[in-house]
Design an enzyme around this catalytic site. Sequence first.
Site, PDB file in Angstrom:
ATOM      1  N   GLN A 189       0.820  -1.202   0.000  1.00 36.43           N
ATOM      2  CA  GLN A 189       0.000   0.000   0.000  1.00 36.43           C
ATOM      3  C   GLN A 189       0.866   1.270   0.000  1.00 36.43           C
ATOM      4  O   GLN A 189       0.463   2.301   0.540  1.00 36.43           O
ATOM      5  CB  GLN A 189      -0.941  -0.008   1.200  1.00 36.43           C
ATOM      6  CG  GLN A 189      -2.077  -1.003   1.081  1.00 36.43           C
ATOM      7  CD  GLN A 189      -3.041  -0.651  -0.043  1.00 36.43           C
ATOM      8  OE1 GLN A 189      -3.235   0.511  -0.382  1.00 36.43           O
ATOM      9  NE2 GLN A 189      -3.662  -1.674  -0.617  1.00 36.43           N
ATOM     10  N   SER A 190       2.008   1.210  -0.623  1.00 32.34           N
ATOM     11  CA  SER A 190       2.950   2.323  -0.632  1.00 32.34           C
ATOM     12  C   SER A 190       2.360   3.581  -1.278  1.00 32.34           C
ATOM     13  O   SER A 190       1.936   3.567  -2.443  1.00 32.34           O
ATOM     14  CB  SER A 190       4.219   1.919  -1.386  1.00 32.34           C
ATOM     15  OG  SER A 190       5.026   3.032  -1.660  1.00 32.34           O
TER      16      SER A 190
END
Length: 330
Positions: free
Chosen positions: A72-73
């Site tokens: 989920q960067s």
Amino acid sequence: MKIPNRIRLAHLPTPIEEISRLDLPSDIRLFLKRDDFTGIEVSGNKVRKLEFLLDDAIRQGCDTLITCGGLQSNHARATAAVAAKLGLKCILVLRTASQEQPEGNLLLDHLFGADIRLVTPEDFSQNLDNIMQQLADEVDSSGGKAYLIPLGASNPLGTFGYFHAMEEILQQEKELDMTFDTIVCTVGSAGTYAGLVFANQLLQAEKHIVGINISDSADHFRNVTMSLWEGFCQILGIDQELMEPLHILDGFVGRGYALNTPEEMKFIRDIAGRTGIVFDPVYTGKAMLGLVTSLKQDHPLFSRSNNILFIHTGGLYGLFPKTDEFSDLI
């Protein structure tokens, strides 16, 4: 002192607003630098760093961006969005222990057309440099030209993103006719924090810069900051010692990077309900919890702080994969 060139990608300057109704000590005023408003697709602090790296990439004739991060960067999503905007290809190396449904930032990565490569946490921690270089070699051998961007875009060139942000803050102080004695930010890869610290020294801004780490340790990020300073000085062609004290407030990592405690999730819910402002569970939620807790406990690090500016670095999309963790709170 000549600052490197950048390409304009973010909506700048971002506004500053006061946040209230937090039951802080009466002598404290808390403000937010709304860097979550840098642009909805590329929202957050990452795009400030990418402005400098993308200028460098384009000048070198690169057509493919390669970067990395957690599943989920925010940085990976911002890089994918910027690549799509500029007509570049993008390869993302994302860390995950299992295959997951595209949602939040990962869904946006797909929508932006990124080539997503999932790797195990073990490979990510032990073999990331080799994986990134191998991908770059594949791009180059097929007739393209790759540009490698490190985790969080936090390399010496990337630190100029928040060097420039400090210049922006100093100008806004004049417009607002006030002075911030303390600036606080999240520390996840140290690029944002380092840029503020470096600017504080070279611009003689005389601010108290405090970072709150949400992964690793304070000592780790002090070492990273010192390493970034060497490269930063090389880019500027200067020879100076870093004299700024490196204040990093440890103790709020919780369960680890991108992992949350019930206390953290409740804090995010409560502060949203009281202020209308949403912090994310990976970065700003933990850091703001650390700041508010420390202020209420009269932490000595803030003994001379009255007007505090917190850098809201974005991360809204990281909330949506955490829906289950809010189930008992809403």
